[in-house]
Design a protein around this motif. Structure first.
Motif, PDB file in Angstrom:
ATOM      1  N   CYS A   1      -4.449  -0.205  -0.027  1.00 48.52           N
ATOM      2  CA  CYS A   1      -5.217  -1.249   0.622  1.00 48.52           C
ATOM      3  C   CYS A   1      -6.650  -0.739   0.821  1.00 48.52           C
ATOM      4  O   CYS A   1      -6.917   0.452   0.623  1.00 48.52           O
TER       5      CYS A   1
ATOM      6  N   CYS B   1      -7.079   2.303   3.254  1.00 46.18           N
ATOM      7  CA  CYS B   1      -6.580   3.579   2.747  1.00 46.18           C
ATOM      8  C   CYS B   1      -7.434   4.057   1.588  1.00 46.18           C
ATOM      9  O   CYS B   1      -7.651   5.255   1.423  1.00 46.18           O
TER      10      CYS B   1
ATOM     11  N   CYS C   1       0.828  -1.191   0.000  1.00 42.51           N
ATOM     12  CA  CYS C   1       0.000   0.000   0.000  1.00 42.51           C
ATOM     13  C   CYS C   1       0.874   1.257   0.000  1.00 42.51           C
ATOM     14  O   CYS C   1       1.826   1.366   0.765  1.00 42.51           O
TER      15      CYS C   1
ATOM     16  N   ARG D   1       0.146   4.097   0.966  1.00 43.31           N
ATOM     17  CA  ARG D   1      -0.132   5.011   2.053  1.00 43.31           C
ATOM     18  C   ARG D   1       0.348   4.496   3.403  1.00 43.31           C
ATOM     19  O   ARG D   1       1.075   5.165   4.107  1.00 43.31           O
ATOM     20  N   CYS D   2      -0.043   3.278   3.723  1.00 45.52           N
ATOM     21  CA  CYS D   2       0.331   2.754   5.040  1.00 45.52           C
ATOM     22  C   CYS D   2       1.472   1.740   4.939  1.00 45.52           C
ATOM     23  O   CYS D   2       1.971   1.264   5.942  1.00 45.52           O
TER      24      CYS D   2
HETATM   25 ZN   LIG Z   1      -3.020   1.173   3.307  1.00 45.92          ZN
END
Ligand SMILES: [Zn+2]
Length: 147
Positions: free
Chosen positions: A132, A135, A111, A113-114
């Motif tokens: 994901c 997110c 992912c 973002r995370c």
């Molecule tokens: Zn994520």
């Protein structure tokens, strides 16, 4: 009298005498292999779309389809429509390329973002995704809030 040539009678030398056991890198589990099925899907999808776009470019004005002058407007509408389709296809092709690139760099399925691993079923369903589900949901909420 024929000259009995013995030159051709070469005894076959067994070249397999020295069989070197091929080194196998079986135990190295390459992370790229994990997504082999998805890669195949993406490559197939990409090829199908590229073929379609190329076909469209080879015949840019489908004149034969609209021989009537009165159909000019609908012909233009049709062309705008197919242009839009092509744009969308090209965007998707780009996304596929990026996904394939991430596979090469072993960053696919992570992912953006995370930085957690995206679950395989989600990747299978949406191979070009970079987020994901959590997110993605967050992103959608943010987009909604911005409007
Ligand atoms: Zn994520």
């Amino acid at each position: 009298m024929k000259a009995g040539s013995s030159a051709n009678r070469i005894s076959p030398t067994p070249s397999t005498a020295h069989s070197v056991p091929a080194k196998r890198r079986a135990k190295i589990s390459s992370p790229g292999k994990k997504y082999a099925a998805i890669r195949r899907d993406l490559e197939r999808q990409r090829k199908a779309m590229v073929d379609e776009v190329v076909e469209g470019l080879a015949n840019p004005n489908g004149q034969e389809a609209f021989p009537d002058v009165s159909d000019q407007a609908s012909a233009e509408a049709e062309q705008n429509f197919s242009m839009r389709i092509r744009e969308r296809e090209q965007r998707l092709i780009k996304k596929i390329d990026e996904a394939l690139e991430r596979m090469d760099q072993n960053t696919y399925g992570i992912c953006e973002r995370c930085e957690e691993e995206i679950p395989y079923p989600r990747l299978k369903a949406r191979p070009v995704t970079t987020l994901c589900i959590n997110c993605k949901t967050l992103q959608e909420q943010e987009e909604k809030a911005r409007r």
